[in-house]
Design an enzyme around this catalytic site. Sequence first.
Site, PDB file in Angstrom:
ATOM      1  N   HIS A 141      -1.015  -2.749  -8.027  1.00  0.00           N
ATOM      2  CA  HIS A 141      -2.569  -2.382  -7.802  1.00  0.00           C
ATOM      3  C   HIS A 141      -3.018  -1.321  -8.989  1.00  0.00           C
ATOM      4  CE1 HIS A 141      -3.345  -4.569  -3.386  1.00  0.00           C
ATOM      5  NE2 HIS A 141      -2.153  -4.672  -4.352  1.00  0.00           N
ATOM      6  N   TYR A 144     -13.035  -3.089  -0.652  1.00  0.00           N
ATOM      7  CA  TYR A 144     -14.086  -2.852   0.396  1.00  0.00           C
ATOM      8  C   TYR A 144     -15.197  -2.469   0.273  1.00  0.00           C
ATOM      9  CZ  TYR A 144      -9.779   1.254  -0.278  1.00  0.00           C
ATOM     10  OH  TYR A 144      -8.604   1.458   0.147  1.00  0.00           O
ATOM     11  N   PRO A 149      -7.998   6.847   7.247  1.00  0.00           N
ATOM     12  CA  PRO A 149      -7.116   6.126   6.201  1.00  0.00           C
ATOM     13  C   PRO A 149      -8.409   5.638   4.797  1.00  0.00           C
ATOM     14  CG  PRO A 149      -8.430   4.852   8.443  1.00  0.00           C
ATOM     15  CD  PRO A 149      -8.739   6.230   8.362  1.00  0.00           C
ATOM     16  N   LYS A 172      -4.896   8.281   1.854  1.00  0.00           N
ATOM     17  CA  LYS A 172      -4.168   9.719   1.428  1.00  0.00           C
ATOM     18  C   LYS A 172      -3.431  10.347   2.824  1.00  0.00           C
ATOM     19  CE  LYS A 172      -6.190  10.284  -2.805  1.00  0.00           C
ATOM     20  NZ  LYS A 172      -5.481   8.941  -2.837  1.00  0.00           N
ATOM     21  N   TYR A 202      -8.830   8.679  -5.845  1.00  0.00           N
ATOM     22  CA  TYR A 202      -8.006   7.563  -5.170  1.00  0.00           C
ATOM     23  C   TYR A 202      -6.502   7.852  -6.364  1.00  0.00           C
ATOM     24  CZ  TYR A 202      -6.874   3.182  -3.333  1.00  0.00           C
ATOM     25  OH  TYR A 202      -7.179   1.911  -2.232  1.00  0.00           O
TER      26      TYR A 202
END
Length: 385
Positions: free
Chosen positions: A72, A196, A288, A292, A380
Amino acid sequence: MRAQVVIIGAGPAGLMLGRLLELAGIDAVILERKSPEYVLGRIRAGVLEQGTIDLMDRAQAGARMHAEGLIHHGVELSFDGDRQRFDFTQLMGRHVMVYGQTEVTRDLMAARQAMTIYEADDVSVHDFDGRPWVTYRKNGVTHRIDCDFIAGCDGFHGVARASVPPTAITTFERTYPFGWLGVLVDQPPVADELIYAHHERGFALCSQRSATRSRYYVQVPADEKADAWDDARFWDELRSRLNPESAEALRTGPSIEKSVAPLRSFVAEPLRFGQLFLCGDAAHIVPPTGAKGLNLAMSDVAALADAFIEHYVDSSLAALDGYSAKVLRRIWKAERFSWWMTNLLHTFPENGAFGRRIQRAEFDYLAGSVSAQQSFAENYLGLPL
């Protein structure tokens, strides 16, 4: 029996630590309370940072990951339907990989050649302030392993942290008033990358396990029961929280797994007690939202493995003495990022209209600032091990 290191817990953290020590010629025995089948039955998400990918390669367990993992190059965030994609390759020159934690565990199990004892009941740690030893019961017989060190990789409810005197440890915790209702479905994902979404009805996440299997989540109250949601209700709720294009593209089907996961932030300090060291979920829990949990556990065991290797190869205790302080610095940074993402993307009714306007301003700032996007991407993608 005697071993140099006893590792409690055969999840990905314990297996990775054991494999790294095995490759370094260090005698490490892993004790696991459950059966291999049970361990592999724990279904968990898996967004792997580059550091975790590199660690799988170091453990000589990365071949299937590279063949089947999904690269990704970015993620999408949306707020009330307004969308913003973050191009990790452009921002930081790196990427993440979607590869299930169950598959990471399976690959590490297959790579390990040293001793792992499954279905080890009543594991207890002894004298970790001096000359440590561990006992366990197998098939009704009690066994003892003398060792130099003990690594507690046995999770939040494990015996390792519970064996530390309360006066020797400090814990920090936040329990969120909501959880994630997750559904697994054999349908292609709605998008090539994770989505998200913040909506006034609550958070939603579109993720995936493979090109043909998807995992979706919606924010629900912490005490919600999965069986209160039939599939039709879930899909309707998910669509309502996505932007119109994603909602239209969503392919639904019968759920093959449905569960509610609570959200919690937790850190224990310190992480060394004599010859006992804590790693992974025994040491910390993150929501979540920031992807991480697995990666943080892997960074713990990478540091601990290097410290053990330095001790046995160079007769030095420096890295072992510095383990707790070193990994806690990274843990708290990951906790901060996970807290920030959770606060940005979830609804908090108690914060009122002002709080939601602040969330909107945060999203708009992130969408319009390259510097903010680089900071988001850096965190991230994962801070250096």
